[in-house]
Design a protein around this motif. Structure first.
Motif, PDB file in Angstrom:
ATOM      1  N   ILE A 154      -0.368  15.386 -30.918  1.00  0.00           N
ATOM      2  CA  ILE A 154       0.648  14.564 -30.252  1.00  0.00           C
ATOM      3  C   ILE A 154      -0.047  13.454 -29.456  1.00  0.00           C
ATOM      4  O   ILE A 154      -1.248  13.548 -29.179  1.00  0.00           O
ATOM      5  CB  ILE A 154       1.554  15.466 -29.360  1.00  0.00           C
ATOM      6  CG1 ILE A 154       2.867  14.761 -28.992  1.00  0.00           C
ATOM      7  CG2 ILE A 154       0.823  15.949 -28.105  1.00  0.00           C
ATOM      8  CD1 ILE A 154       3.974  15.701 -28.528  1.00  0.00           C
ATOM      9  N   GLY A 155       0.706  12.426 -29.116  1.00  0.00           N
ATOM     10  CA  GLY A 155       0.137  11.304 -28.352  1.00  0.00           C
ATOM     11  C   GLY A 155      -0.981  10.654 -29.145  1.00  0.00           C
ATOM     12  O   GLY A 155      -0.840  10.342 -30.326  1.00  0.00           O
ATOM     13  N   SER A 207      -6.485  17.937 -31.370  1.00  0.00           N
ATOM     14  CA  SER A 207      -6.207  17.908 -29.926  1.00  0.00           C
ATOM     15  C   SER A 207      -7.524  17.778 -29.177  1.00  0.00           C
ATOM     16  O   SER A 207      -8.402  18.633 -29.334  1.00  0.00           O
ATOM     17  CB  SER A 207      -5.485  19.199 -29.503  1.00  0.00           C
ATOM     18  OG  SER A 207      -5.349  19.227 -28.103  1.00  0.00           O
ATOM     19  N   THR A 209      -8.104  18.199 -26.043  1.00  0.00           N
ATOM     20  CA  THR A 209      -8.281  19.306 -25.098  1.00  0.00           C
ATOM     21  C   THR A 209      -8.097  20.677 -25.735  1.00  0.00           C
ATOM     22  O   THR A 209      -8.582  21.676 -25.232  1.00  0.00           O
ATOM     23  CB  THR A 209      -7.239  19.186 -23.975  1.00  0.00           C
ATOM     24  OG1 THR A 209      -5.933  19.150 -24.592  1.00  0.00           O
ATOM     25  CG2 THR A 209      -7.443  17.932 -23.157  1.00  0.00           C
ATOM     26  N   PHE A 210      -7.362  20.739 -26.821  1.00  0.00           N
ATOM     27  CA  PHE A 210      -6.964  21.988 -27.480  1.00  0.00           C
ATOM     28  C   PHE A 210      -6.198  22.887 -26.513  1.00  0.00           C
ATOM     29  O   PHE A 210      -6.274  24.124 -26.589  1.00  0.00           O
ATOM     30  CB  PHE A 210      -8.172  22.727 -28.077  1.00  0.00           C
ATOM     31  CG  PHE A 210      -7.935  23.111 -29.510  1.00  0.00           C
ATOM     32  CD1 PHE A 210      -7.946  22.153 -30.503  1.00  0.00           C
ATOM     33  CD2 PHE A 210      -7.687  24.433 -29.877  1.00  0.00           C
ATOM     34  CE1 PHE A 210      -7.715  22.488 -31.832  1.00  0.00           C
ATOM     35  CE2 PHE A 210      -7.455  24.783 -31.206  1.00  0.00           C
ATOM     36  CZ  PHE A 210      -7.467  23.803 -32.179  1.00  0.00           C
ATOM     37  N   THR A 212      -2.934  21.397 -25.337  1.00  0.00           N
ATOM     38  CA  THR A 212      -1.637  20.733 -25.216  1.00  0.00           C
ATOM     39  C   THR A 212      -0.531  21.630 -25.775  1.00  0.00           C
ATOM     40  O   THR A 212      -0.608  22.112 -26.912  1.00  0.00           O
ATOM     41  CB  THR A 212      -1.685  19.377 -25.955  1.00  0.00           C
ATOM     42  OG1 THR A 212      -2.771  18.636 -25.394  1.00  0.00           O
ATOM     43  CG2 THR A 212      -0.399  18.584 -25.798  1.00  0.00           C
ATOM     44  N   GLY A 268      -7.735   9.699 -25.486  1.00  0.00           N
ATOM     45  CA  GLY A 268      -6.808  10.060 -26.566  1.00  0.00           C
ATOM     46  C   GLY A 268      -6.237   8.846 -27.289  1.00  0.00           C
ATOM     47  O   GLY A 268      -6.222   8.783 -28.523  1.00  0.00           O
ATOM     48  N   ARG A 269      -5.791   7.853 -26.543  1.00  0.00           N
ATOM     49  CA  ARG A 269      -5.154   6.682 -27.168  1.00  0.00           C
ATOM     50  C   ARG A 269      -6.170   5.705 -27.745  1.00  0.00           C
ATOM     51  O   ARG A 269      -5.792   4.654 -28.252  1.00  0.00           O
ATOM     52  CB  ARG A 269      -4.233   6.004 -26.163  1.00  0.00           C
ATOM     53  CG  ARG A 269      -4.885   5.635 -24.849  1.00  0.00           C
ATOM     54  CD  ARG A 269      -3.871   5.289 -23.775  1.00  0.00           C
ATOM     55  NE  ARG A 269      -4.465   5.058 -22.470  1.00  0.00           N
ATOM     56  CZ  ARG A 269      -4.747   6.006 -21.582  1.00  0.00           C
ATOM     57  NH1 ARG A 269      -4.478   7.253 -21.857  1.00  0.00           N
ATOM     58  NH2 ARG A 269      -5.268   5.704 -20.407  1.00  0.00           N
ATOM     59  N   GLN A 350       1.921   3.607 -26.586  1.00  0.00           N
ATOM     60  CA  GLN A 350       1.016   4.516 -25.878  1.00  0.00           C
ATOM     61  C   GLN A 350      -0.225   3.765 -25.392  1.00  0.00           C
ATOM     62  O   GLN A 350      -0.641   3.904 -24.237  1.00  0.00           O
ATOM     63  CB  GLN A 350       0.577   5.703 -26.750  1.00  0.00           C
ATOM     64  CG  GLN A 350      -0.195   6.729 -25.891  1.00  0.00           C
ATOM     65  CD  GLN A 350      -1.089   7.678 -26.666  1.00  0.00           C
ATOM     66  OE1 GLN A 350      -1.377   7.476 -27.839  1.00  0.00           O
ATOM     67  NE2 GLN A 350      -1.547   8.727 -26.007  1.00  0.00           N
ATOM     68  N   GLN A 498      -4.641   8.928 -17.169  1.00  0.00           N
ATOM     69  CA  GLN A 498      -3.200   9.068 -17.446  1.00  0.00           C
ATOM     70  C   GLN A 498      -2.627  10.200 -16.613  1.00  0.00           C
ATOM     71  O   GLN A 498      -1.999  11.113 -17.130  1.00  0.00           O
ATOM     72  CB  GLN A 498      -2.913   9.279 -18.948  1.00  0.00           C
ATOM     73  CG  GLN A 498      -3.572  10.483 -19.616  1.00  0.00           C
ATOM     74  CD  GLN A 498      -5.028  10.280 -19.895  1.00  0.00           C
ATOM     75  OE1 GLN A 498      -5.437   9.231 -20.376  1.00  0.00           O
ATOM     76  NE2 GLN A 498      -5.830  11.274 -19.572  1.00  0.00           N
TER      77      GLN A 498
HETATM   78  O1  F6P Z   1       0.003  13.860 -22.298  1.00  0.00           O
HETATM   79  C1  F6P Z   1      -0.709  12.721 -22.598  1.00  0.00           C
HETATM   80  C2  F6P Z   1      -1.939  13.025 -23.368  1.00  0.00           C
HETATM   81  O2  F6P Z   1      -2.912  13.564 -22.539  1.00  0.00           O
HETATM   82  C3  F6P Z   1      -2.453  11.787 -24.082  1.00  0.00           C
HETATM   83  O3  F6P Z   1      -3.254  10.987 -23.311  1.00  0.00           O
HETATM   84  C4  F6P Z   1      -3.125  12.391 -25.260  1.00  0.00           C
HETATM   85  O4  F6P Z   1      -3.310  11.436 -26.248  1.00  0.00           O
HETATM   86  C5  F6P Z   1      -2.134  13.467 -25.639  1.00  0.00           C
HETATM   87  O5  F6P Z   1      -1.673  13.955 -24.405  1.00  0.00           O
HETATM   88  C6  F6P Z   1      -2.656  14.581 -26.478  1.00  0.00           C
HETATM   89  O6  F6P Z   1      -3.705  15.267 -25.862  1.00  0.00           O
HETATM   90  P1  F6P Z   1      -4.634  16.231 -26.680  1.00  0.00           P
HETATM   91  O7  F6P Z   1      -5.319  15.427 -27.739  1.00  0.00           O
HETATM   92  O8  F6P Z   1      -5.602  16.794 -25.687  1.00  0.00           O
HETATM   93  O9  F6P Z   1      -3.771  17.301 -27.292  1.00  0.00           O
END
Ligand code: F6P
Length: 540
Positions: A154-155, A207, A209-210, A212, A268-269, A350, A498
């Motif tokens: 996502i994002g 992801s 962060t793995f 989300t 991420g973006r 985004q 962010q």
């Molecule tokens: O919630 C915003 C965000 O942190 C974005 O900056 C990022 O692209 C997205 O969530 C997804 O995060 P991740 O790649 O860690 O799942």
């Protein structure tokens, strides 16, 4: 770190005063006075021709905007970004996405480490994996070749890959199909997996962060979907991960041998050209992905080396700021005249709004002026029959970016001509409008005249490229990345954090606990009433 923006500085004051001199000035007059205006206010780089002549600017405006950029030490800050300095202060990280597209052999250090060899190692891993899928040496658990790729993310772990898959439609690898699951709404997963055969489907869990919530929930669902059809042992053949978090990937039960890594200096973006682009590479092939990266890199080089006055990202960033801070424009429309760029406005939403939607500067003090504009848009000509009315005759000033291509990607050349005629016509209509005198001369009834007048003087940029190729797409994305950076430097904000997304995530977790009865948090009366109503009426 940049110093706070000082709106009492002579440059800012000069710009404010200069803005006053624009009352009553028309683009009609400016074009009349300077027959070379289109040449004087255009620039070209990396296959992109930028016509900014239909903006409410003259050489003095540009001189002042360039002086502002220099006062804000844009060149120095740009050097810091490309030198891998920790310009993302609030997270203590570099914003080093330029290293993702550096050619092999180039040295780009952050924290004393040349990261280019690591970047290319991951690219080679991605390429080997892509070839193994395309050539059928990597097969599903039943021995069937993989034909469908589902990116779960996502994002920034979704918008770039989806945008690129659509944008590079003409370059797709035969037989491959990409789909995307982002939203935690179960309807997304159900819809995307409808009519798919698990035996030929591969999931990429993307992801940074793995952790989300949306991605992890959808990843669990995908695991059920695969194991229910093919058994537990199938996981290893039907899942790969893209992340910076090796431990979390392991904890999810995935083989880290099939993990594609990236680094905390990739936001991420800003990650579609990192391993997050694995789905893109699978979709269009290694060569086209490499060409995409070359386009990014070409724009990086242009941004780093071209004089500010001819620097496309600098010009676009300063123009956006001119309207935002000196004309009160709240939004900017992105209007690609290309079906294949349908998701480009969403991608830029985004990129720009998460980057520059900030109200404190790098010192933590309130910013003195408005920051990031609201970005929105749809492909032309669809928008013409919907919201363009307001852009032409409404009370708001909406700077528009028109994006078009001289050569069609579809064999229907007649349609392409109509499409491009519309793009060029819209920019012309916005700039020059139609006067009451012209309407009367055409015999329009007097009672109708007020309704049919177009004031004109509505600014737009036209970005024209020969064709929507992989390098052009890379250059286009990098152009906007660096334009966002330019604006952030002027405002003195951190364009790479962010924090504004955090509070909603935390509150959602609390409300989930309330819904499941594992906790009972106090809330305001409205939140309580909504929660109660939901619980009473949600059904079994
Ligand atoms: O919630 C915003 C965000 O942190 C974005 O900056 C990022 O692209 C997205 O969530 C997804 O995060 P991740 O790649 O860690 O799942």
């Amino acid at each position: 770190m940049s110093t706070p923006l000082n709106t009492s500085s002579s440059v800012w004051q000069d710009l404010q005063q200069h803005r006053q001199s624009w009352e009553g000035v028309t683009l009609r007059q400016l074009f009349h006075d300077d027959p070379q205006r289109a040449q004087h206010f255009s620039a070209e780089a990396c296959g992109l021709y930028l016509d900014y002549s239909k903006h409410l600017i003259n050489s003095e405006t540009l001189r002042l905007l360039m002086a502002l950029a220099r006062m804000r030490r844009l060149e120095e800050r740009r050097t810091a970004m490309f030198a891998g300095e920790q310009i993302n202060h609030t997270e203590g990280r570099a914003a080093f996405h330029a290293a993702l597209r550096a050619p092999k052999g180039r040295v780009m250090r952050t924290a004393g480490v040349d990261v280019v060899p690591e970047v290319h190692k991951v690219l080679e891993h991605m390429a080997a994996f892509t070839r193994s899928i395309h050539e059928g040496t990597w097969r599903g658990a039943t021995g069937q070749p993989i034909r469908k790729i589902i990116n779960i993310g996502i994002g920034g772990s979704y918008l770039g890959p989806e945008m690129a898959w659509k944008a590079l439609r003409a370059y797709r690898h035969p037989g491959m199909e990409l789909r995307f699951v982002a939203n935690v709404d179960g309807a997304t997963f159900t819809d995307v997996t409808a009519n798919l055969d698990p035996a030929e489907t591969l999931f990429i869990i993307s992801s940074k962060t793995f952790t989300t919530l949306e991605t992890m929930t959808n990843a669990q669902e995908a695991r059920h979907w695969i194991t229910a059809a093919l058994g537990e042992a199938a996981v290893a053949r039907h899942f790969v991960a893209v992340s910076t978090n090796t431990e979390a990937v392991k904890a999810f039960g995935m083989d880290t041998e099939h993990m594609f890594g990236f680094w905390d200096w990739v936001g991420g973006r800003y990650s579609m050209d990192s391993a997050i682009g694995l789905s893109t590479m699978l979709g269009v092939g290694v060569e086209h992905f490499t060409a995409l990266l070359a386009g990014f890199h070409a724009m990086d080089t242009h941004f780093q080396t071209a004089p500010l006055e001819q620097n496309l990202p600098v010009l676009m960033g300063l123009l956006a700021l001119w309207y935002n801070n000196f004309w009160g424009a709240q939004t900017q429309a992105i209007l690609p005249y290309a079906h294949d760029l349908a998701r480009f406005p969403a991608y830029l939403q985004q990129l720009q709004m998460e980057s520059n939607g900030k109200s404190v500067d790098e010192d933590g003090h309130p910013v003195a002026v408005d920051t990031g504009a609201i970005i929105w848009g749809e492909p032309g000509t669809d928008g013409q029959h919907s919201f363009y009315q307001l852009i032409h005759q409404g009370t708001r000033l909406i700077p528009c970016d028109f994006i078009g291509f001289c050569q069609p990607l579809s064999p229907l050349a007649k349609q392409h001509e109509l499409l491009m005629a519309n793009l060029i016509a819209q920019a012309e209509a916005l700039a020059f409008g139609k006067t009451a005198e012209e309407l009367r001369a055409e015999g329009v009834a007097e009672a109708q005249v007020p309704f049919r007048v177009f004031s004109g003087n509505r600014p737009s940029t036209v970005l024209l490229a020969d064709a929507l190729t992989p390098p052009t797409l890379g250059a286009l994305v990098a152009l906007y990345e660096h334009s966002v950076f330019t604006q952030g430097i002027i405002w003195g904000i951190d364009s790479f954090d962010q924090w504004g997304v955090e509070l909603g995530k935390v509150l959602a977790q609390r409300i989930v606990a309330d819904m499941r009865g594992t906790a009972s948090h106090p809330h305001d009366a409205s939140t309580m009433a909504l929660l109660q109503r939901y619980l009473q009426r949600r059904g079994a």
